[in-house]
Motif scaffolding. Sequence first.
Motif, PDB file in Angstrom:
ATOM      1  N   ALA A  94       0.843  -1.204   0.000  1.00 21.62           N
ATOM      2  CA  ALA A  94       0.000   0.000   0.000  1.00 21.62           C
ATOM      3  C   ALA A  94       0.876   1.252   0.000  1.00 21.62           C
ATOM      4  O   ALA A  94       0.589   2.227  -0.706  1.00 21.62           O
ATOM      5  N   ALA A  95       1.961   1.212   0.763  1.00 19.10           N
ATOM      6  CA  ALA A  95       2.880   2.355   0.820  1.00 19.10           C
ATOM      7  C   ALA A  95       3.610   2.517  -0.512  1.00 19.10           C
ATOM      8  O   ALA A  95       3.761   3.639  -1.024  1.00 19.10           O
ATOM      9  N   LEU A  97       2.547   1.524  -3.437  1.00 17.67           N
ATOM     10  CA  LEU A  97       1.550   1.981  -4.398  1.00 17.67           C
ATOM     11  C   LEU A  97       1.279   3.473  -4.231  1.00 17.67           C
ATOM     12  O   LEU A  97       1.257   4.234  -5.201  1.00 17.67           O
ATOM     13  N   ASP A  98       1.106   3.891  -2.997  1.00 19.58           N
ATOM     14  CA  ASP A  98       0.826   5.286  -2.696  1.00 19.58           C
ATOM     15  C   ASP A  98       1.957   6.186  -3.196  1.00 19.58           C
ATOM     16  O   ASP A  98       1.710   7.258  -3.756  1.00 19.58           O
ATOM     17  N   GLU A  99       3.175   5.741  -3.040  1.00 23.01           N
ATOM     18  CA  GLU A  99       4.338   6.527  -3.457  1.00 23.01           C
ATOM     19  C   GLU A  99       4.352   6.725  -4.977  1.00 23.01           C
ATOM     20  O   GLU A  99       4.532   7.828  -5.461  1.00 23.01           O
ATOM     21  N   VAL A 116      -6.816  -2.753  -2.518  1.00 18.69           N
ATOM     22  CA  VAL A 116      -6.217  -1.410  -2.394  1.00 18.69           C
ATOM     23  C   VAL A 116      -7.162  -0.299  -2.860  1.00 18.69           C
ATOM     24  O   VAL A 116      -6.738   0.811  -3.143  1.00 18.69           O
ATOM     25  N   SER A 117      -8.464  -0.616  -2.941  1.00 19.23           N
ATOM     26  CA  SER A 117      -9.385   0.356  -3.547  1.00 19.23           C
ATOM     27  C   SER A 117      -9.404   1.699  -2.811  1.00 19.23           C
ATOM     28  O   SER A 117      -9.635   2.737  -3.417  1.00 19.23           O
ATOM     29  N   ASP A 118      -9.111   1.699  -1.521  1.00 15.49           N
ATOM     30  CA  ASP A 118      -9.108   3.004  -0.834  1.00 15.49           C
ATOM     31  C   ASP A 118      -7.775   3.747  -0.979  1.00 15.49           C
ATOM     32  O   ASP A 118      -7.656   4.889  -0.551  1.00 15.49           O
ATOM     33  N   VAL A 119      -6.794   3.118  -1.590  1.00 14.08           N
ATOM     34  CA  VAL A 119      -5.518   3.799  -1.868  1.00 14.08           C
ATOM     35  C   VAL A 119      -5.562   4.443  -3.264  1.00 14.08           C
ATOM     36  O   VAL A 119      -4.918   5.453  -3.520  1.00 14.08           O
ATOM     37  N   LEU A 120      -6.343   3.854  -4.151  1.00 17.92           N
ATOM     38  CA  LEU A 120      -6.408   4.361  -5.532  1.00 17.92           C
ATOM     39  C   LEU A 120      -7.158   5.697  -5.588  1.00 17.92           C
ATOM     40  O   LEU A 120      -8.099   5.913  -4.828  1.00 17.92           O
TER      41      LEU A 120
END
Length: 155
Positions: A94-95, A97-99, A116-120
């Motif tokens: 998640a980290a 991906l966020d980066e 990861v839908s809440d990270v997208l």
Amino acid sequence: MSNEVIWKTNTVEAVETEALAEKVGRVLKGGEAIELVSDLGGGKTTFVRGLVRGLGSTDKVSSPTFTISKVYKTDTRTVHHFDFYRLPEPGIMAAELDEVLGNPEDIVVVEWPEVVSDVLPVDRLTITFNQSNDGRSITFKSTNKLGYLIEAAKE
Ligand code: ADP
Ligand code: MG
């Protein structure tokens, strides 16, 4: 009123999926997030193959199921290809991906995005593949901001 673009098409061969993806790949600017939704074998990795080719990369695309993420490059752009198949929780991914989502030169493509839908980001292209007896439908959906990707696929 609507801030949503949607388009559905049908394919019977993998080369058609690749050709559609190649058209989308040609208009990528960088900074886009694309999620690919289907059952196993729906054509997600096939789509990424065409997308990367359209962007102008000769890197070999294969499923990152066991590595979770892969990277393809052109002279100016980087595609991050994630596959969260059977991942119960994204953990450190998640980290990562966020980066990469914050990088305006990078394109992020995610297979099995549910975890990861809440990270997208809200502004993302969602492509859903459905298999039936007459072939495979591919549905493109995005907010207006990414509508140019769907317009490109239609051409
Ligand atoms: P996923 O990544 O969703 O698991 P793949 O892209 O690996 O699926 O595709 C699985 C198989 O289906 C491959 O053999 C591929 O060539 C084939 N395939 C992909 N898209 C199509 C299509 N539109 N029509 C027929 N076969 C397809
Ligand atoms: Mg795959």
